[in-house]
Design a protein around this motif. Structure first.
Motif, short mmCIF file in Angstrom:
data_model
loop_
_atom_site.label_atom_id
_atom_site.label_comp_id
_atom_site.label_asym_id
_atom_site.label_seq_id
_atom_site.Cartn_x
_atom_site.Cartn_y
_atom_site.Cartn_z
N ASN A 171 1.49 -0.31 7.69
CA ASN A 171 0.94 0.23 6.56
C ASN A 171 1.26 -0.52 5.21
O ASN A 171 0.39 -0.71 4.46
CB ASN A 171 1.43 1.79 6.43
CG ASN A 171 0.85 2.58 5.16
OD1 ASN A 171 -0.52 2.97 5.55
ND2 ASN A 171 1.29 2.77 4.01
N ILE A 172 2.39 -0.87 5.03
CA ILE A 172 2.82 -1.78 3.93
C ILE A 172 2.31 -2.94 3.59
O ILE A 172 2.04 -3.25 2.51
CB ILE A 172 4.49 -1.72 3.84
CG1 ILE A 172 4.79 -1.83 2.37
CG2 ILE A 172 4.97 -2.72 4.70
CD1 ILE A 172 6.33 -1.61 2.19
N ASN A 224 2.80 -1.25 -0.39
CA ASN A 224 3.45 -0.23 -1.01
C ASN A 224 3.28 1.06 -0.30
O ASN A 224 2.48 0.87 0.88
CB ASN A 224 3.01 0.15 -2.56
CG ASN A 224 1.56 0.44 -2.71
OD1 ASN A 224 0.86 1.31 -1.91
ND2 ASN A 224 0.82 -0.40 -3.57
N TYR A 225 3.86 2.16 -0.59
CA TYR A 225 3.72 3.48 0.14
C TYR A 225 3.18 4.45 -0.36
O TYR A 225 3.21 5.78 -0.30
CB TYR A 225 5.20 3.89 0.76
CG TYR A 225 5.32 3.47 2.22
CD1 TYR A 225 5.67 2.09 2.55
CD2 TYR A 225 5.38 4.25 3.25
CE1 TYR A 225 5.96 1.67 3.74
CE2 TYR A 225 5.76 3.76 4.39
CZ TYR A 225 5.88 2.76 4.65
OH TYR A 225 5.98 2.11 6.12
N HIS A 226 2.18 4.12 -1.35
CA HIS A 226 1.64 5.02 -2.34
C HIS A 226 0.74 6.07 -1.21
O HIS A 226 0.44 7.34 -1.53
CB HIS A 226 0.53 4.46 -3.22
CG HIS A 226 1.37 3.88 -4.26
ND1 HIS A 226 0.96 3.13 -5.19
CD2 HIS A 226 2.87 4.04 -4.61
CE1 HIS A 226 1.88 2.79 -5.80
NE2 HIS A 226 3.02 3.39 -5.72
N LEU A 274 -0.37 6.54 2.95
CA LEU A 274 -0.29 6.44 4.45
C LEU A 274 -1.49 6.28 5.21
O LEU A 274 -1.89 7.37 5.15
CB LEU A 274 0.86 7.22 4.98
CG LEU A 274 1.03 7.03 6.50
CD1 LEU A 274 1.38 5.76 6.97
CD2 LEU A 274 1.99 8.04 7.25
N LEU A 288 3.47 10.72 -1.88
CA LEU A 288 2.92 9.89 -0.52
C LEU A 288 1.62 10.85 0.03
O LEU A 288 1.78 11.86 0.41
CB LEU A 288 3.88 10.02 0.64
CG LEU A 288 3.58 9.17 1.79
CD1 LEU A 288 3.11 7.76 1.53
CD2 LEU A 288 4.58 9.33 3.06
#
Length: 423
Positions: free
Chosen positions: A140-141, A146-148, A150, A220
């Motif tokens: 995902n990253i 980033n993890y804004h 998923l 998230l």
């Protein structure tokens, strides 16, 4: 008389020696023949995986450096160029091939060429959970850095499909075939069904059928990009088709079965799509010229994959598997170029997960460096101005990434570490 007896004994000894010699030759040649058959069929599977991995690379380069010309699903043909359409259509083959061949691989795992059959349930559960964790924690990253949000994409859906197959692994194969066909052919009937975020079935339906956000607010967000239900049907059918790739089946018989499957898929597509009967939410329309009409016919829904989408992609896969086994696995005897292409494809296909992760992070690095160096030139994005550049970047990356992929493939073959097999 003694002379006749002597001659008779000599003949008997000669016949016995010949029989023993023939028996020895049979025993010695059988493993070689079996190994050749196994190598041929497995190489064709690896070549198929390798081919779609390289197509996927092209599509991901497009998503990195041509995102300012993003495509919808199905595509908006009024704004889509031929080059963009063809690259996106080619990428349609990736997910169906991987999910179907995952089912085939599970059957091959459970039915080794030697020894007793073994259960594939633990194999599927462990790898399914591993893939889901990999999607969340590693892959995902690599998309946005980033993890804004998923994004639950293709690796997630393969993992979920493996868990589904694990749950149904003890079903008789005919029942599994009926269930897989019912899902693949029937899920388009579910299109009118929908739920709002505040309704009880929204989360489950988003995972199974409707692409959307599971969590749309907060630090998230979670979005299901690949609804899982049709892919569950595809992996079941892949497992059912596993015996086609058994080393007990002659290559010509296997190829005939694959050609029949491919021809049936295409014939059904022509019938159902040609007359706009069923299997696609967006009817095709005649365009101003043949090119526009063809684009409309093959403008197929991927999220979730429509029946027409699966008929075209799986049908094409069946024909490609025949071509790879028939023309590439033994091409060294007649055409060195085909042999080299086949070998290169099988290298990429032998370690697909390693290549998948590697190329995503390489693209993230390249995009970050390009944006820092040249700045954003399309709003907030950096991008190139034509699909020709996309093809060039993808071609260079294929050459650059081949060596590390080959090295890891060789390492994997000789490694005794269990975790290496997951890649």
């Amino acid at each position: 008389m003694s002379s006749n007896i002597s001659r008779s004994k000599n003949r008997s000894n000669i016949n016995t020696d010949q029989a023993l010699s023939a028996n020895k030759m049979d025993k010695e040649s059988t493993p070689a023949i079996s190994h050749s058959r196994i190598k041929s069929r497995i190489n064709s599977i690896d070549m198929m995986r390798g081919a779609v991995m390289l197509i996927m690379l092209l599509d991901h380069v497009r998503e990195r450096f041509f995102l300012h010309m993003q495509v919808s699903d199905p595509m908006d043909l009024t704004t889509t160029s031929w080059g963009l359409f063809l690259s996106r259509f080619a990428a349609h083959f990736c997910a169906p091939v991987f999910v179907f061949l995952t089912g085939v691989s599970a059957w091959l795992y459970a039915n080794r060429g030697h020894g007793q059959p073994r259960s594939a349930r633990a194999f599927l559960i462990k790898r399914g959970l591993f893939l889901i964790a990999l999607e969340i924690l590693v892959i995902n990253i690599s998309w946005m850095g980033n993890y804004h949000t998923l994004w639950l994409q293709v690796i997630w859906v393969i993992g979920l499909s493996m868990l589904t197959l694990a749950a149904l692994i003890n079903l008789p194969r005919p029942w599994m075939a009926v269930l897989g066909l019912a899902i693949v052919f029937g899920h388009n009937l579910l299109t009118p069904i929908g739920f709002q975020p505040n309704e009880w079935a929204y989360g489950l339906w988003t995972i199974l059928h409707d692409r959307g956000y599971l969590v749309s607010e907060g630090a998230l967000k979670i979005k299901v990009s690949y609804p899982a239900l049709p892919w569950m049907g595809v992996i079941l059918l892949g497992y059912v088709a596993g015996p086609i790739f058994s080393d007990k089946l002659d290559a010509s018989a296997r190829q005939q079965k694959l050609l029949l499957l491919g021809g049936s898929c295409f014939a059904l597509f022509v019938l159902l799509r040609g007359f706009n009967i069923y299997g696609e939410t967006l009817p095709w329309q005649a365009g101003a010229h043949l090119g526009e009409t063809l684009m409309s016919i093959f403008n197929l829904t991927k999220y979730p994959p429509s029946l027409s989408f699966l008929l075209v992609t799986l049908g094409g896969m069946f024909f490609c598997l025949v071509a790879f086994e028939r023309h590439f696995t033994s091409a060294g005897e007649t055409d060195g170029r085909l042999a080299r292409v086949g070998h290169g494809l099988s290298v990429f296909g032998s370690v697909p997960m390693f290549f998948y992760i590697l190329h995503l992070y390489v693209l993230l690095l390249l995009y970050t460096l390009a944006k820092l160096t040249f700045g954003a030139n399309h709003g907030e994005l950096f991008g190139v101005n034509s699909m020709g550049w996309i093809g060039l970047i993808a071609g260079v990356l294929i050459i650059v990434l081949y060596y590390p992929v080959k090295q890891f493939s060789e390492y994997k073959k000789h490694s005794t570490q269990a975790w290496i097999k997951y890649l």
